[in-house]
Design a protein around this motif. Structure first.
Motif, PDB file in Angstrom:
ATOM      1  N   ALA A  44       0.904  -1.250  -0.161  1.00  0.00           N
ATOM      2  CA  ALA A  44       0.041  -0.030  -0.041  1.00  0.00           C
ATOM      3  C   ALA A  44       0.845   1.401   0.055  1.00  0.00           C
ATOM      4  O   ALA A  44       2.097   1.200   0.507  1.00  0.00           O
ATOM      5  CB  ALA A  44      -0.841   0.057   1.132  1.00  0.00           C
ATOM      6  N   HIS A  45       0.398   2.388  -0.421  1.00  0.00           N
ATOM      7  CA  HIS A  45       0.888   3.649  -0.431  1.00  0.00           C
ATOM      8  C   HIS A  45       0.492   4.254   0.815  1.00  0.00           C
ATOM      9  O   HIS A  45      -0.735   4.826   0.669  1.00  0.00           O
ATOM     10  CB  HIS A  45       0.568   4.536  -1.715  1.00  0.00           C
ATOM     11  CG  HIS A  45       1.401   5.776  -1.720  1.00  0.00           C
ATOM     12  ND1 HIS A  45       0.927   6.924  -2.653  1.00  0.00           N
ATOM     13  CD2 HIS A  45       2.436   6.309  -1.006  1.00  0.00           C
ATOM     14  CE1 HIS A  45       1.754   7.891  -2.486  1.00  0.00           C
ATOM     15  NE2 HIS A  45       2.645   7.634  -1.329  1.00  0.00           N
ATOM     16  N   VAL A  46       1.136   4.365   1.816  1.00  0.00           N
ATOM     17  CA  VAL A  46       0.846   5.026   2.975  1.00  0.00           C
ATOM     18  C   VAL A  46       1.017   6.554   2.901  1.00  0.00           C
ATOM     19  O   VAL A  46       2.096   7.108   2.651  1.00  0.00           O
ATOM     20  CB  VAL A  46       1.733   4.430   4.195  1.00  0.00           C
ATOM     21  CG1 VAL A  46       1.403   4.924   5.631  1.00  0.00           C
ATOM     22  CG2 VAL A  46       1.480   2.851   4.306  1.00  0.00           C
ATOM     23  N   GLU A  47      -0.177   7.121   3.323  1.00  0.00           N
ATOM     24  CA  GLU A  47      -0.220   8.659   3.376  1.00  0.00           C
ATOM     25  C   GLU A  47      -0.341   8.997   4.804  1.00  0.00           C
ATOM     26  O   GLU A  47      -1.276   8.785   5.318  1.00  0.00           O
ATOM     27  CB  GLU A  47      -0.962   9.019   2.525  1.00  0.00           C
ATOM     28  CG  GLU A  47      -0.929   8.904   0.967  1.00  0.00           C
ATOM     29  CD  GLU A  47      -2.096   9.738  -0.003  1.00  0.00           C
ATOM     30  OE1 GLU A  47      -2.788  10.199   0.800  1.00  0.00           O
ATOM     31  OE2 GLU A  47      -2.230   9.210  -0.976  1.00  0.00           O
ATOM     32  N   LEU A  48       0.504   9.702   5.392  1.00  0.00           N
ATOM     33  CA  LEU A  48       0.381  10.393   6.659  1.00  0.00           C
ATOM     34  C   LEU A  48      -0.071  11.556   6.725  1.00  0.00           C
ATOM     35  O   LEU A  48       0.367  12.750   6.113  1.00  0.00           O
ATOM     36  CB  LEU A  48       2.045  10.291   7.500  1.00  0.00           C
ATOM     37  CG  LEU A  48       2.521   8.843   7.531  1.00  0.00           C
ATOM     38  CD1 LEU A  48       3.789   9.225   8.192  1.00  0.00           C
ATOM     39  CD2 LEU A  48       1.687   8.142   7.971  1.00  0.00           C
ATOM     40  N   ARG A  49      -1.310  11.900   7.291  1.00  0.00           N
ATOM     41  CA  ARG A  49      -1.905  13.150   7.365  1.00  0.00           C
ATOM     42  C   ARG A  49      -2.008  13.840   8.467  1.00  0.00           C
ATOM     43  O   ARG A  49      -1.371  13.148   9.797  1.00  0.00           O
ATOM     44  CB  ARG A  49      -3.441  12.882   7.060  1.00  0.00           C
ATOM     45  CG  ARG A  49      -3.544  12.411   5.641  1.00  0.00           C
ATOM     46  CD  ARG A  49      -4.766  12.160   4.965  1.00  0.00           C
ATOM     47  NE  ARG A  49      -4.878  11.799   3.691  1.00  0.00           N
ATOM     48  CZ  ARG A  49      -6.039  11.292   3.022  1.00  0.00           C
ATOM     49  NH1 ARG A  49      -7.132  11.736   3.393  1.00  0.00           N
ATOM     50  NH2 ARG A  49      -6.018  10.956   1.923  1.00  0.00           N
ATOM     51  N   GLU A  50      -2.402  15.065   8.742  1.00  0.00           N
ATOM     52  CA  GLU A  50      -2.420  15.701   9.945  1.00  0.00           C
ATOM     53  C   GLU A  50      -3.437  15.180  11.072  1.00  0.00           C
ATOM     54  O   GLU A  50      -4.395  14.790  10.824  1.00  0.00           O
ATOM     55  CB  GLU A  50      -2.919  17.202   9.766  1.00  0.00           C
ATOM     56  CG  GLU A  50      -2.731  18.149  10.942  1.00  0.00           C
ATOM     57  CD  GLU A  50      -2.861  19.686  10.851  1.00  0.00           C
ATOM     58  OE1 GLU A  50      -3.000  20.515  11.521  1.00  0.00           O
ATOM     59  OE2 GLU A  50      -3.422  19.717   9.487  1.00  0.00           O
ATOM     60  N   ILE A  51      -2.960  14.998  12.234  1.00  0.00           N
ATOM     61  CA  ILE A  51      -3.798  14.779  13.371  1.00  0.00           C
ATOM     62  C   ILE A  51      -4.168  15.979  14.225  1.00  0.00           C
ATOM     63  O   ILE A  51      -3.616  16.814  14.606  1.00  0.00           O
ATOM     64  CB  ILE A  51      -2.863  13.781  14.293  1.00  0.00           C
ATOM     65  CG1 ILE A  51      -2.493  12.673  13.702  1.00  0.00           C
ATOM     66  CG2 ILE A  51      -3.930  13.323  15.503  1.00  0.00           C
ATOM     67  CD1 ILE A  51      -1.418  11.708  14.529  1.00  0.00           C
TER      68      ILE A  51
END
Length: 207
Positions: A44-51
């Motif tokens: 998978a292409h993991v995208e880290l987003r704002e928490i």
């Protein structure tokens, strides 16, 4: 969230609760890493987003743990929905992963629920709150073991002096394919070995 709660508890001089919640934060970090690694293994292409920033004020110590319990109940509902979706899409690998977390939630809700009940019984009794805070300060050894062994690729099973399974890591589930509910039920060492023999992962004992 739990790190913010830990900081708040330290601020209001509940250092035992601060320790307990910091350990909980570290456990959740380990859980997140397991999901992250699984996604990478699946290509998978993991995208880290704002928490979203957590609150900084939580009220009384009882309010802290009530909010924690509500959060865990919310997480349980989300995991159940994801599990249903994985089954619907016949994604059995993801379903098996999620079942580990679903079973883990039973323990999480029970732990927070027990603390809430204790706090409700104690009320504003200072001595009772002090004793409970001292109890919460003791959450370290098992938590440290869990954190240390969570990412090992080697299956680990630790039994207590009563010969019951006290601790196991995710790799044990992956390698043995033993049901999580069986392991969570704290089987004896003999029952554990019998299950491994049924799966032909251990030889039969010699006479």
């Amino acid at each position: 969230l739990y790190l913010a709660m830990s900081a708040y508890c330290a601020h209001i001089d509940f250092n035992g609760a601060a320790n307990w919640l910091k350990q909980q934060y570290e456990e959740e970090q380990a859980h997140a890493t397991r999901i992250y690694n699984y996604l990478l293994d699946q290509g998978a292409h993991v995208e880290l987003r704002e928490i979203r920033q957590p609150p900084n004020e939580f009220g009384k110590i009882l309010d802290v743990f009530k909010s924690s319990l509500q959060h865990e109940q919310s997480m349980t509902a989300k995991l159940n929905n994801l599990s249903d979706q994985a089954l619907k899409e016949k994604d059995h690998a993801t379903y098996n992963l999620l079942q580990w977390f679903v079973n883990e939630q039973v323990e999480e809700e029970a732990s927070f629920g027990l603390i809430v009940k204790k706090l409700e019984r104690i009320g504003d009794d200072g001595n009772g709150l002090l004793r409970l805070d001292e109890e919460l300060a003791q959450r370290s050894f098992v938590q440290t073991l869990t954190k240390t062994f969570a990412h090992l690729s080697i299956g680990l099973a630790i039994f207590n002096r009563d010969r019951q399974l006290a601790l196991f890591n995710p790799a044990l589930v992956d390698l043995t394919e033993l049901p999580v509910d069986f392991l969570s039920g704290r089987p004896t060492i003999l029952t554990f070995f019998d299950m491994l023999r049924e799966k032909q992962m251990m030889p039969e004992p010699k006479n």
